[in-house]
Write a protein that holds these residues in place. Structure first.
Motif, PDB file in Angstrom:
ATOM      1  N   LYS A   2      56.369  37.077  37.891  1.00 16.01           N
ATOM      2  CA  LYS A   2      55.893  37.991  38.924  1.00 16.01           C
ATOM      3  C   LYS A   2      54.602  38.654  38.453  1.00 16.01           C
ATOM      4  N   ILE A   3      53.548  38.465  39.244  1.00 20.49           N
ATOM      5  CA  ILE A   3      52.237  39.018  38.930  1.00 20.49           C
ATOM      6  C   ILE A   3      51.934  40.131  39.914  1.00 20.49           C
ATOM      7  N   LEU A  26      44.882  31.309  39.851  1.00 18.69           N
ATOM      8  CA  LEU A  26      44.795  30.351  38.752  1.00 18.69           C
ATOM      9  C   LEU A  26      46.078  30.273  37.917  1.00 18.69           C
ATOM     10  N   ILE A  27      47.000  31.194  38.149  1.00 21.08           N
ATOM     11  CA  ILE A  27      48.244  31.210  37.379  1.00 21.08           C
ATOM     12  C   ILE A  27      49.290  30.388  38.123  1.00 21.08           C
ATOM     13  N   GLU A  28      49.733  29.333  37.473  1.00 20.12           N
ATOM     14  CA  GLU A  28      50.688  28.422  38.106  1.00 20.12           C
ATOM     15  C   GLU A  28      52.090  29.021  38.139  1.00 20.12           C
ATOM     16  N   ASN A  29      52.833  28.638  39.153  1.00 20.71           N
ATOM     17  CA  ASN A  29      54.242  29.025  39.299  1.00 20.71           C
ATOM     18  C   ASN A  29      54.447  30.533  39.243  1.00 20.71           C
ATOM     19  N   ALA A  30      53.547  31.260  39.885  1.00 24.83           N
ATOM     20  CA  ALA A  30      53.648  32.719  39.877  1.00 24.83           C
ATOM     21  C   ALA A  30      53.855  33.247  41.290  1.00 24.83           C
ATOM     22  N   GLU A  31      54.657  34.285  41.359  1.00 24.35           N
ATOM     23  CA  GLU A  31      54.816  35.048  42.592  1.00 24.35           C
ATOM     24  C   GLU A  31      53.835  36.206  42.471  1.00 24.35           C
ATOM     25  N   VAL A  32      52.843  36.252  43.373  1.00 24.93           N
ATOM     26  CA  VAL A  32      51.755  37.225  43.252  1.00 24.93           C
ATOM     27  C   VAL A  32      51.798  38.228  44.395  1.00 24.93           C
ATOM     28  N   GLU A  33      51.645  39.486  44.021  1.00 30.93           N
ATOM     29  CA  GLU A  33      51.459  40.541  45.017  1.00 30.93           C
ATOM     30  C   GLU A  33      50.123  41.209  44.729  1.00 30.93           C
ATOM     31  N   ILE A  34      49.255  41.235  45.738  1.00 33.97           N
ATOM     32  CA  ILE A  34      47.958  41.902  45.609  1.00 33.97           C
ATOM     33  C   ILE A  34      48.119  43.332  46.109  1.00 33.97           C
ATOM     34  N   VAL A  35      47.764  44.291  45.275  1.00 31.34           N
ATOM     35  CA  VAL A  35      47.871  45.698  45.637  1.00 31.34           C
ATOM     36  C   VAL A  35      46.555  46.166  46.245  1.00 31.34           C
ATOM     37  N   ASP A  36      46.674  46.818  47.373  1.00 28.61           N
ATOM     38  CA  ASP A  36      45.519  47.413  48.061  1.00 28.61           C
ATOM     39  C   ASP A  36      45.572  48.919  47.838  1.00 28.61           C
ATOM     40  N   MET A  37      44.563  49.481  47.207  1.00 31.47           N
ATOM     41  CA  MET A  37      44.540  50.919  46.940  1.00 31.47           C
ATOM     42  C   MET A  37      44.708  51.737  48.219  1.00 31.47           C
ATOM     43  N   ASN A  38      44.317  51.190  49.352  1.00 32.21           N
ATOM     44  CA  ASN A  38      44.459  51.914  50.618  1.00 32.21           C
ATOM     45  C   ASN A  38      45.925  52.170  50.971  1.00 32.21           C
ATOM     46  N   GLU A  64      57.164  51.520  40.779  1.00 36.92           N
ATOM     47  CA  GLU A  64      58.229  50.518  40.972  1.00 36.92           C
ATOM     48  C   GLU A  64      57.650  49.105  40.963  1.00 36.92           C
ATOM     49  N   LYS A  65      56.490  48.937  41.591  1.00 33.73           N
ATOM     50  CA  LYS A  65      55.844  47.621  41.612  1.00 33.73           C
ATOM     51  C   LYS A  65      55.421  47.212  40.202  1.00 33.73           C
ATOM     52  N   ILE A  66      54.875  48.146  39.446  1.00 32.40           N
ATOM     53  CA  ILE A  66      54.481  47.860  38.064  1.00 32.40           C
ATOM     54  C   ILE A  66      55.703  47.438  37.251  1.00 32.40           C
ATOM     55  N   ASP A  67      56.788  48.201  37.389  1.00 23.76           N
ATOM     56  CA  ASP A  67      57.989  47.920  36.608  1.00 23.76           C
ATOM     57  C   ASP A  67      58.622  46.572  36.952  1.00 23.76           C
ATOM     58  N   ALA A  68      58.423  46.105  38.176  1.00 23.12           N
ATOM     59  CA  ALA A  68      59.008  44.826  38.610  1.00 23.12           C
ATOM     60  C   ALA A  68      58.156  43.628  38.196  1.00 23.12           C
TER      61      ALA A  68
END
Length: 183
Positions: A2-3, A26-38, A64-68
């Protein structure tokens, strides 16, 4: 894996969001969440506000997102040589959550980009010194100068072959760190 990819800018056209999104791709086999400061807008931090109202839920949500996450990709916008106000406020509030350190020792790839020749080097240096004091486990850094000349906005790829190769090499290193940590 988890990224959590964080762009330290609240700009609707953030070049750091474009960079961190590309790096995450570029990271293979990753679950990515992009954080929007807004999504984490809060009142400007002040002690009296904290005493009266406590830490805002938005700061707790980010924690919580960081910890996960298994890995953090953080690309910081540079405003006058340091963090954007939007990022700094979120950072300040998150640092006020009792019993926690902001980054919680999650492996972090710290990046910056800017339209000038230093590529956000000032904010990268500031964060490299500050984040470890808040349990920032920085495993790699990267800067992309002259964003408009070195990033193809149509394909969302670094167009400068040397910088693109450097980023890919560093992504390989941090991916290897994560594999070791999983074992």
């Amino acid at each position: 894996m988890k990224i959590l990819a964080i762009a330290g800018s609240n700009s609707d056209t953030s070049i750091n969001k474009q960079l961190v999104s590309y790096a995450a791709s570029l990271i293979e086999n990753a679950e990515v969440e992009i954080v929007d400061m807004n999504d984490f807008e809060m009142p400007i931090y002040k002690n009296q506000r904290e005493v009266e109202s406590g830490v805002p839920q938005e700061a707790k949500n980010l924690a919580e997102k960081i910890d996960a996450a298994d890995m953090l990709l953080v690309s910081l916008a540079e405003h006058n040589g340091t963090y954007s106000t939007a990022f700094k406020n979120v950072f300040d509030w998150t640092s006020r959550i009792k019993g926690r350190k902001v980054w919680n020792d999650i492996p972090m790839f710290l990046m910056a980009t800017a339209t000038g020749p230093r590529g956000g080097l000032g904010v990268l240096e500031a964060a490299s010194k500050r984040f470890p004091l808040h349990a920032g486990n920085i495993v790699e850094t990267f800067t992309l100068p002259h964003f408009n000349d070195n990033f193809d906005k149509e394909t969302n790829v670094i167009s400068n072959e040397e910088k693109n190769s450097e980023l890919k090499e560093k992504i390989s290193k941090i991916s290897a760190v994560e594999i070791i940590l999983e074992k």
